[in-house]
Write a protein that holds these residues in place. Structure first.
Motif, PDB file in Angstrom:
ATOM      1  N   LYS A 127      33.742  11.887  -4.906  1.00 47.51           N
ATOM      2  CA  LYS A 127      32.407  11.853  -4.282  1.00 47.51           C
ATOM      3  C   LYS A 127      32.417  12.532  -2.924  1.00 47.51           C
ATOM      4  O   LYS A 127      31.412  12.538  -2.216  1.00 47.51           O
ATOM      5  N   CYS A 154      28.678  -5.828  -2.771  1.00 47.95           N
ATOM      6  CA  CYS A 154      29.188  -4.534  -3.234  1.00 47.95           C
ATOM      7  C   CYS A 154      28.033  -3.559  -3.431  1.00 47.95           C
ATOM      8  O   CYS A 154      28.101  -2.404  -2.998  1.00 47.95           O
ATOM      9  N   ASP A 155      26.973  -4.021  -4.080  1.00 48.41           N
ATOM     10  CA  ASP A 155      25.819  -3.152  -4.336  1.00 48.41           C
ATOM     11  C   ASP A 155      25.207  -2.670  -3.027  1.00 48.41           C
ATOM     12  O   ASP A 155      24.885  -1.500  -2.873  1.00 48.41           O
ATOM     13  N   ARG A 156      25.061  -3.612  -2.095  1.00 48.88           N
ATOM     14  CA  ARG A 156      24.416  -3.273  -0.831  1.00 48.88           C
ATOM     15  C   ARG A 156      25.221  -2.249  -0.028  1.00 48.88           C
ATOM     16  O   ARG A 156      24.667  -1.412   0.662  1.00 48.88           O
ATOM     17  N   ASN A 157      26.543  -2.337  -0.139  1.00 47.15           N
ATOM     18  CA  ASN A 157      27.404  -1.437   0.636  1.00 47.15           C
ATOM     19  C   ASN A 157      27.865  -0.216  -0.151  1.00 47.15           C
ATOM     20  O   ASN A 157      28.651   0.588   0.347  1.00 47.15           O
ATOM     21  N   GLY A 158      27.408  -0.118  -1.397  1.00 47.22           N
ATOM     22  CA  GLY A 158      27.801   1.021  -2.221  1.00 47.22           C
ATOM     23  C   GLY A 158      29.291   1.071  -2.490  1.00 47.22           C
ATOM     24  O   GLY A 158      29.896   2.143  -2.559  1.00 47.22           O
ATOM     25  N   ASN A 191      30.774   5.426 -14.412  1.00 48.81           N
ATOM     26  CA  ASN A 191      30.599   5.830 -13.019  1.00 48.81           C
ATOM     27  C   ASN A 191      31.872   5.568 -12.201  1.00 48.81           C
ATOM     28  O   ASN A 191      32.372   6.461 -11.508  1.00 48.81           O
TER      29      ASN A 191
END
Ligand code: PLP
Length: 397
Positions: free
Chosen positions: A116, A206-210, A261
Protein backbone atom coordinates in the motif's frame (compact mmCIF):
# COMPACT_ATOMS: atom_id res chain seq x y z
CA UNK A 1 16.00 -41.76 32.16
CA UNK A 2 19.20 -42.89 30.42
CA UNK A 3 17.80 -42.54 26.91
CA UNK A 4 16.85 -38.90 27.54
CA UNK A 5 20.55 -37.91 27.61
CA UNK A 6 21.08 -37.23 23.90
CA UNK A 7 18.01 -34.99 23.83
CA UNK A 8 18.02 -31.27 24.55
CA UNK A 9 17.10 -30.68 28.18
CA UNK A 10 14.30 -28.26 27.24
CA UNK A 11 11.41 -30.33 28.57
CA UNK A 12 10.46 -31.34 32.08
CA UNK A 13 8.94 -34.68 31.18
CA UNK A 14 6.37 -36.63 33.15
CA UNK A 15 7.71 -40.12 33.94
CA UNK A 16 4.86 -42.01 32.31
CA UNK A 17 5.11 -43.66 28.90
CA UNK A 18 2.01 -44.03 26.77
CA UNK A 19 2.07 -46.71 24.16
CA UNK A 20 -1.37 -46.45 22.65
CA UNK A 21 -4.49 -44.39 22.77
CA UNK A 22 -8.12 -44.78 21.89
CA UNK A 23 -10.70 -42.02 22.05
CA UNK A 24 -10.26 -40.08 25.28
CA UNK A 25 -8.04 -42.77 26.82
CA UNK A 26 -4.28 -43.36 26.86
CA UNK A 27 -2.65 -46.60 27.91
CA UNK A 28 0.79 -47.46 29.33
CA UNK A 29 2.71 -50.61 28.25
CA UNK A 30 1.53 -52.15 31.55
CA UNK A 31 -2.08 -51.55 30.54
CA UNK A 32 -2.80 -48.69 32.96
CA UNK A 33 -5.43 -46.38 31.51
CA UNK A 34 -5.49 -42.59 31.81
CA UNK A 35 -8.33 -40.24 31.00
CA UNK A 36 -6.75 -37.70 28.64
CA UNK A 37 -8.09 -34.19 29.32
CA UNK A 38 -4.87 -32.66 27.98
CA UNK A 39 -5.25 -33.96 24.40
CA UNK A 40 -1.65 -33.09 23.55
CA UNK A 41 -2.57 -29.49 24.52
CA UNK A 42 -5.76 -29.19 22.48
CA UNK A 43 -4.30 -31.08 19.53
CA UNK A 44 -6.09 -34.45 19.61
CA UNK A 45 -9.42 -32.79 18.83
CA UNK A 46 -11.01 -36.11 17.85
CA UNK A 47 -9.21 -38.18 20.46
CA UNK A 48 -6.66 -40.88 19.79
CA UNK A 49 -6.74 -43.18 16.75
CA UNK A 50 -10.11 -41.98 15.51
CA UNK A 51 -11.08 -44.57 12.86
CA UNK A 52 -11.97 -41.95 10.23
CA UNK A 53 -8.58 -40.22 10.65
CA UNK A 54 -6.63 -43.49 10.70
CA UNK A 55 -8.34 -44.56 7.49
CA UNK A 56 -7.66 -41.24 5.77
CA UNK A 57 -3.98 -41.29 6.72
CA UNK A 58 -3.47 -44.91 5.71
CA UNK A 59 -5.22 -44.41 2.37
CA UNK A 60 -3.06 -41.36 1.59
CA UNK A 61 0.10 -43.23 2.69
CA UNK A 62 -0.56 -45.72 -0.11
CA UNK A 63 -0.89 -42.97 -2.73
CA UNK A 64 1.73 -40.22 -2.32
CA UNK A 65 3.45 -38.80 0.78
CA UNK A 66 5.12 -35.67 -0.34
CA UNK A 67 5.17 -33.25 -3.22
CA UNK A 68 6.80 -29.86 -3.43
CA UNK A 69 4.52 -26.86 -3.45
CA UNK A 70 5.58 -26.26 -7.07
CA UNK A 71 2.91 -28.90 -7.76
CA UNK A 72 -0.79 -28.96 -7.08
CA UNK A 73 -1.09 -30.95 -3.89
CA UNK A 74 -3.95 -33.40 -3.43
CA UNK A 75 -6.39 -32.12 -0.87
CA UNK A 76 -5.01 -28.57 -0.59
CA UNK A 77 -7.63 -26.78 -2.67
CA UNK A 78 -10.41 -28.81 -1.11
CA UNK A 79 -9.15 -28.01 2.40
CA UNK A 80 -8.80 -24.31 1.53
CA UNK A 81 -12.25 -24.19 -0.09
CA UNK A 82 -13.84 -25.73 2.98
CA UNK A 83 -12.00 -23.38 5.35
CA UNK A 84 -12.89 -20.27 3.38
CA UNK A 85 -16.49 -21.38 3.05
CA UNK A 86 -16.78 -21.93 6.80
CA UNK A 87 -15.05 -18.67 7.84
CA UNK A 88 -14.48 -14.98 7.07
CA UNK A 89 -11.42 -15.85 4.97
CA UNK A 90 -10.84 -15.75 1.20
CA UNK A 91 -7.27 -17.05 1.22
CA UNK A 92 -5.34 -19.77 3.05
CA UNK A 93 -1.64 -20.59 3.45
CA UNK A 94 -0.77 -23.99 4.96
CA UNK A 95 2.03 -24.49 7.50
CA UNK A 96 3.23 -27.28 9.82
CA UNK A 97 2.71 -25.59 13.15
CA UNK A 98 1.10 -22.80 15.08
CA UNK A 99 4.20 -20.63 15.25
CA UNK A 100 4.59 -20.83 11.48
CA UNK A 101 0.94 -19.90 11.01
CA UNK A 102 1.62 -16.83 13.19
CA UNK A 103 4.80 -16.00 11.23
CA UNK A 104 2.69 -16.04 8.08
CA UNK A 105 0.04 -13.87 9.76
CA UNK A 106 2.66 -11.30 10.82
CA UNK A 107 4.29 -11.27 7.38
CA UNK A 108 0.88 -10.96 5.72
CA UNK A 109 0.01 -7.87 7.80
CA UNK A 110 3.38 -6.22 7.15
CA UNK A 111 3.30 -6.92 3.40
CA UNK A 112 -0.24 -5.55 3.16
CA UNK A 113 0.99 -2.11 4.20
CA UNK A 114 4.21 -2.47 2.20
CA UNK A 115 2.28 -2.87 -1.06
CA UNK A 116 0.00 0.00 0.00
CA UNK A 117 3.07 2.21 -0.01
CA UNK A 118 3.26 2.39 3.80
CA UNK A 119 6.39 0.33 4.56
CA UNK A 120 6.85 2.10 7.91
CA UNK A 121 3.54 0.75 9.13
CA UNK A 122 4.82 -2.61 10.38
CA UNK A 123 4.31 -2.59 14.16
CA UNK A 124 1.92 -4.98 15.88
CA UNK A 125 0.26 -4.50 19.28
CA UNK A 126 -0.18 -7.58 21.49
CA UNK A 127 -1.42 -8.33 25.01
CA UNK A 128 0.68 -9.29 28.02
CA UNK A 129 0.38 -12.96 28.93
CA UNK A 130 0.05 -13.87 25.25
CA UNK A 131 1.61 -16.96 23.73
CA UNK A 132 2.14 -17.12 19.98
CA UNK A 133 4.90 -19.73 19.62
CA UNK A 134 8.66 -20.09 20.04
CA UNK A 135 10.20 -18.72 16.83
CA UNK A 136 12.16 -15.49 17.11
CA UNK A 137 9.26 -13.35 15.86
CA UNK A 138 6.59 -15.14 17.88
CA UNK A 139 8.51 -14.87 21.18
CA UNK A 140 8.81 -11.16 20.46
CA UNK A 141 5.04 -11.04 19.80
CA UNK A 142 4.33 -12.94 23.02
CA UNK A 143 6.66 -10.61 24.87
CA UNK A 144 7.31 -12.94 27.81
CA UNK A 145 10.80 -12.41 29.19
CA UNK A 146 11.12 -16.08 30.22
CA UNK A 147 11.00 -17.03 26.52
CA UNK A 148 13.06 -14.08 25.23
CA UNK A 149 15.98 -14.22 27.64
CA UNK A 150 19.33 -15.11 26.10
CA UNK A 151 18.21 -15.24 22.50
CA UNK A 152 19.75 -12.00 21.35
CA UNK A 153 17.96 -8.85 20.25
CA UNK A 154 14.18 -9.16 20.34
CA UNK A 155 12.63 -8.99 16.86
CA UNK A 156 11.61 -5.39 16.28
CA UNK A 157 8.07 -4.20 15.88
CA UNK A 158 5.95 -5.54 18.73
CA UNK A 159 4.31 -3.35 21.36
CA UNK A 160 2.65 -4.87 24.39
CA UNK A 161 -0.14 -3.57 26.58
CA UNK A 162 -1.72 -5.07 29.73
CA UNK A 163 -4.21 -7.87 29.05
CA UNK A 164 -7.63 -6.58 28.05
CA UNK A 165 -6.70 -2.93 28.61
CA UNK A 166 -8.45 -1.23 25.70
CA UNK A 167 -7.39 2.27 26.79
CA UNK A 168 -3.73 1.26 26.84
CA UNK A 169 -4.20 -0.38 23.48
CA UNK A 170 -5.72 2.78 22.01
CA UNK A 171 -2.74 4.75 23.30
CA UNK A 172 -0.30 2.24 21.78
CA UNK A 173 -1.66 2.62 18.25
CA UNK A 174 0.47 4.99 16.17
CA UNK A 175 1.07 5.77 12.50
CA UNK A 176 3.43 2.81 12.37
CA UNK A 177 0.89 0.27 13.70
CA UNK A 178 -0.12 -2.35 11.14
CA UNK A 179 -2.20 -4.67 13.31
CA UNK A 180 -3.45 -5.88 16.65
CA UNK A 181 -2.70 -9.54 17.41
CA UNK A 182 -4.64 -11.31 20.17
CA UNK A 183 -5.91 -14.70 21.30
CA UNK A 184 -9.70 -14.54 21.85
CA UNK A 185 -9.01 -16.80 24.84
CA UNK A 186 -5.43 -16.84 26.14
CA UNK A 187 -4.42 -20.48 26.46
CA UNK A 188 -0.91 -20.66 27.92
CA UNK A 189 -1.70 -17.40 29.73
CA UNK A 190 -4.27 -19.25 31.86
CA UNK A 191 -7.60 -19.55 29.98
CA UNK A 192 -8.11 -15.80 30.08
CA UNK A 193 -10.94 -14.90 27.69
CA UNK A 194 -11.49 -11.49 26.18
CA UNK A 195 -15.18 -10.64 26.61
CA UNK A 196 -17.37 -10.44 23.51
CA UNK A 197 -17.62 -6.75 24.23
CA UNK A 198 -13.82 -6.35 24.29
CA UNK A 199 -13.46 -8.26 21.02
CA UNK A 200 -16.03 -6.00 19.41
CA UNK A 201 -14.23 -2.93 20.74
CA UNK A 202 -10.97 -4.23 19.24
CA UNK A 203 -12.68 -4.74 15.90
CA UNK A 204 -14.04 -1.20 15.96
CA UNK A 205 -10.66 0.16 16.95
CA UNK A 206 -8.99 -1.62 14.02
CA UNK A 207 -11.59 -0.31 11.58
CA UNK A 208 -11.31 3.23 12.89
CA UNK A 209 -7.52 3.24 12.60
CA UNK A 210 -7.37 1.37 9.30
CA UNK A 211 -5.30 -1.43 10.80
CA UNK A 212 -5.68 -5.19 10.62
CA UNK A 213 -7.09 -7.50 13.28
CA UNK A 214 -5.09 -10.72 13.62
CA UNK A 215 -6.53 -13.47 15.81
CA UNK A 216 -4.47 -16.35 17.15
CA UNK A 217 -6.96 -19.22 17.29
CA UNK A 218 -4.30 -21.92 17.39
CA UNK A 219 -5.67 -23.21 20.70
CA UNK A 220 -9.23 -21.78 20.77
CA UNK A 221 -10.17 -22.75 17.21
CA UNK A 222 -11.65 -25.75 15.40
CA UNK A 223 -14.64 -26.32 17.68
CA UNK A 224 -12.78 -26.03 20.98
CA UNK A 225 -15.06 -23.33 22.45
CA UNK A 226 -18.28 -24.71 20.98
CA UNK A 227 -18.17 -22.54 17.84
CA UNK A 228 -15.94 -23.39 14.89
CA UNK A 229 -13.81 -20.38 15.95
CA UNK A 230 -14.00 -18.57 19.28
CA UNK A 231 -14.41 -15.10 17.73
CA UNK A 232 -17.79 -16.16 16.36
CA UNK A 233 -19.24 -15.84 19.88
CA UNK A 234 -18.60 -12.08 19.62
CA UNK A 235 -20.13 -11.81 16.15
CA UNK A 236 -16.98 -10.29 14.70
CA UNK A 237 -14.56 -11.28 11.95
CA UNK A 238 -10.79 -10.81 11.92
CA UNK A 239 -8.73 -9.90 8.85
CA UNK A 240 -6.14 -12.58 9.48
CA UNK A 241 -6.25 -15.70 11.66
CA UNK A 242 -3.71 -18.33 12.69
CA UNK A 243 -4.96 -21.88 13.15
CA UNK A 244 -3.15 -25.12 14.10
CA UNK A 245 -3.36 -27.72 16.91
CA UNK A 246 -6.91 -29.17 16.65
CA UNK A 247 -7.13 -28.84 12.88
CA UNK A 248 -4.63 -31.67 12.36
CA UNK A 249 -6.06 -33.93 15.05
CA UNK A 250 -2.48 -34.94 15.92
CA UNK A 251 -0.86 -34.55 12.51
CA UNK A 252 1.46 -31.48 12.34
CA UNK A 253 -0.69 -28.92 10.59
CA UNK A 254 -1.23 -25.17 10.69
CA UNK A 255 -2.88 -22.57 8.53
CA UNK A 256 -2.98 -18.83 8.10
CA UNK A 257 -6.35 -17.54 6.91
CA UNK A 258 -6.91 -14.06 5.55
CA UNK A 259 -9.30 -11.85 3.65
CA UNK A 260 -8.30 -11.13 0.03
CA UNK A 261 -7.62 -7.53 1.05
CA UNK A 262 -5.32 -8.45 3.96
CA UNK A 263 -3.45 -11.02 1.85
CA UNK A 264 -2.94 -8.67 -1.11
CA UNK A 265 0.78 -8.33 -0.46
CA UNK A 266 1.46 -12.06 -0.42
CA UNK A 267 2.22 -12.27 -4.11
CA UNK A 268 4.25 -14.78 -6.10
CA UNK A 269 7.46 -15.77 -4.34
CA UNK A 270 6.90 -13.77 -1.15
CA UNK A 271 6.48 -16.79 1.13
CA UNK A 272 6.93 -20.53 1.03
CA UNK A 273 7.43 -23.80 2.90
CA UNK A 274 8.66 -27.28 2.08
CA UNK A 275 6.22 -29.32 4.10
CA UNK A 276 3.28 -26.99 4.65
CA UNK A 277 0.19 -28.41 2.97
CA UNK A 278 1.78 -31.83 2.58
CA UNK A 279 -0.56 -34.53 1.13
CA UNK A 280 -0.59 -36.54 4.38
CA UNK A 281 -1.51 -33.45 6.40
CA UNK A 282 -4.23 -32.51 3.91
CA UNK A 283 -5.72 -36.01 4.02
CA UNK A 284 -5.94 -35.88 7.82
CA UNK A 285 -7.10 -32.25 7.92
CA UNK A 286 -9.92 -32.93 5.49
CA UNK A 287 -10.93 -35.94 7.58
CA UNK A 288 -10.99 -33.75 10.71
CA UNK A 289 -13.24 -31.28 8.88
CA UNK A 290 -15.57 -34.11 7.75
CA UNK A 291 -16.40 -34.62 11.41
CA UNK A 292 -16.15 -31.16 12.92
CA UNK A 293 -18.18 -29.48 10.16
CA UNK A 294 -20.84 -32.17 10.43
CA UNK A 295 -24.18 -30.88 11.62
CA UNK A 296 -24.63 -31.53 15.31
CA UNK A 297 -20.96 -31.83 16.20
CA UNK A 298 -20.73 -28.43 17.87
CA UNK A 299 -24.02 -29.09 19.67
CA UNK A 300 -22.33 -32.13 21.18
CA UNK A 301 -19.34 -30.01 22.25
CA UNK A 302 -21.63 -27.47 23.93
CA UNK A 303 -23.70 -30.16 25.65
CA UNK A 304 -20.69 -31.94 27.15
CA UNK A 305 -19.08 -28.62 28.02
CA UNK A 306 -22.12 -27.80 30.15
CA UNK A 307 -21.75 -31.06 32.10
CA UNK A 308 -18.05 -30.41 32.69
CA UNK A 309 -18.60 -26.77 33.58
CA UNK A 310 -21.35 -27.54 36.09
CA UNK A 311 -19.29 -30.31 37.65
CA UNK A 312 -16.35 -27.94 38.07
CA UNK A 313 -18.60 -25.24 39.52
CA UNK A 314 -19.83 -27.63 42.19
CA UNK A 315 -16.23 -28.64 42.99
CA UNK A 316 -15.40 -24.97 43.39
CA UNK A 317 -18.24 -24.62 45.90
CA UNK A 318 -17.03 -27.63 47.85
CA UNK A 319 -13.31 -26.81 47.78
CA UNK A 320 -13.14 -23.01 48.03
CA UNK A 321 -9.73 -23.31 49.70
CA UNK A 322 -8.32 -24.99 46.60
CA UNK A 323 -10.31 -23.51 43.67
CA UNK A 324 -10.75 -19.78 43.39
CA UNK A 325 -12.38 -19.63 39.96
CA UNK A 326 -13.60 -21.77 37.06
CA UNK A 327 -13.41 -20.04 33.69
CA UNK A 328 -13.33 -20.54 29.94
CA UNK A 329 -15.72 -21.50 27.19
CA UNK A 330 -16.77 -24.83 25.72
CA UNK A 331 -14.12 -27.49 26.21
CA UNK A 332 -11.41 -24.92 26.90
CA UNK A 333 -11.78 -24.67 30.67
CA UNK A 334 -9.50 -23.41 33.40
CA UNK A 335 -9.43 -24.07 37.13
CA UNK A 336 -7.76 -21.14 38.84
CA UNK A 337 -6.10 -22.59 41.90
CA UNK A 338 -5.96 -21.05 45.34
CA UNK A 339 -2.90 -23.22 46.08
CA UNK A 340 -0.37 -24.61 43.59
CA UNK A 341 -1.64 -25.55 40.10
CA UNK A 342 1.33 -27.93 39.72
CA UNK A 343 0.20 -29.83 42.83
CA UNK A 344 -3.32 -30.17 41.46
CA UNK A 345 -2.09 -31.42 38.06
CA UNK A 346 0.08 -33.96 39.88
CA UNK A 347 -2.80 -35.05 42.15
CA UNK A 348 -5.07 -35.44 39.11
CA UNK A 349 -2.39 -37.50 37.37
CA UNK A 350 -2.28 -39.77 40.42
CA UNK A 351 -6.00 -40.33 39.79
CA UNK A 352 -5.13 -41.18 36.17
CA UNK A 353 -6.53 -37.94 34.78
CA UNK A 354 -4.31 -35.80 32.53
CA UNK A 355 -4.63 -31.99 32.56
CA UNK A 356 -2.31 -29.12 31.59
CA UNK A 357 -0.85 -26.38 33.80
CA UNK A 358 -1.03 -22.81 32.49
CA UNK A 359 -0.05 -19.30 33.55
CA UNK A 360 -1.88 -17.41 36.30
CA UNK A 361 -1.85 -20.56 38.50
CA UNK A 362 -4.43 -22.31 36.32
CA UNK A 363 -5.05 -25.96 35.45
CA UNK A 364 -6.40 -26.38 31.92
CA UNK A 365 -8.93 -29.00 30.88
CA UNK A 366 -8.80 -29.48 27.11
CA UNK A 367 -10.37 -32.88 26.42
CA UNK A 368 -10.85 -34.28 22.92
CA UNK A 369 -14.05 -32.79 21.51
CA UNK A 370 -15.55 -36.28 21.14
CA UNK A 371 -15.59 -36.71 24.94
CA UNK A 372 -18.93 -38.05 26.19
CA UNK A 373 -21.00 -36.71 29.10
CA UNK A 374 -20.17 -39.90 30.98
CA UNK A 375 -16.43 -39.37 30.48
CA UNK A 376 -16.83 -35.75 31.59
CA UNK A 377 -18.50 -36.95 34.80
CA UNK A 378 -15.68 -39.46 35.27
CA UNK A 379 -13.16 -36.61 34.97
CA UNK A 380 -15.10 -34.63 37.57
CA UNK A 381 -15.10 -37.53 40.01
CA UNK A 382 -11.34 -38.02 39.50
CA UNK A 383 -10.76 -34.29 39.99
CA UNK A 384 -12.82 -34.51 43.17
CA UNK A 385 -10.68 -37.39 44.44
CA UNK A 386 -7.56 -35.33 43.70
CA UNK A 387 -8.98 -32.27 45.50
CA UNK A 388 -10.06 -34.40 48.42
CA UNK A 389 -6.55 -35.78 48.87
CA UNK A 390 -5.02 -32.32 48.53
CA UNK A 391 -7.40 -30.81 51.08
CA UNK A 392 -6.66 -33.59 53.58
CA UNK A 393 -2.90 -33.34 53.11
CA UNK A 394 -3.38 -29.56 53.50
CA UNK A 395 -5.02 -29.92 56.92
CA UNK A 396 -2.36 -32.45 58.00
CA UNK A 397 0.32 -29.78 57.66
C1 PLP B 1 0.45 -23.71 20.84
C2 PLP B 1 0.19 -22.32 20.45
C3 PLP B 1 0.99 -21.66 19.50
C4 PLP B 1 2.23 -22.29 18.91
O1 PLP B 1 1.95 -23.44 18.18
P1 PLP B 1 3.15 -24.45 17.81
O2 PLP B 1 2.48 -25.48 16.95
O3 PLP B 1 3.67 -24.98 19.09
O4 PLP B 1 4.17 -23.67 17.08
C5 PLP B 1 0.66 -20.38 19.13
N1 PLP B 1 -0.41 -19.76 19.66
C6 PLP B 1 -1.22 -20.35 20.57
C7 PLP B 1 -2.41 -19.62 21.10
C8 PLP B 1 -0.93 -21.64 21.01
O5 PLP B 1 -1.71 -22.22 21.92
Amino acid sequence: MADAKPLYDTYNRVPIVFERGHGVWLETPEGERYLDFAAGIAVNSLGHTHPHLVEALKAQADRVWHLSNVHEIPGQSRMAERLTEATFADKVFFTNSGAEALECAIKTARRHFHVKGQPDRYRIVTFEGAFHGRTLATIAAGGQSKYLEGFGPKVEGFDQVPFGDIQALKAAITDSTAAILVEPVQGEGGIRPLSNEQLRELRTLCDRNGILMILDEVQSGVGRTGKLFAHEWAGIEPDIMAVAKGIGGGFPFGACLATANAADGMTLGTHGTTYGGNPLAMAVGNAVLDIILDEGFLTHVNDVALVLRQGLASLKDRYPDLISEVRGTGLMLGIKCAKSNADLVQAMRNEHLLAVPAGDNVVRLLPPLIVTAEEAREAISRTEAALDLLSRSGTAN
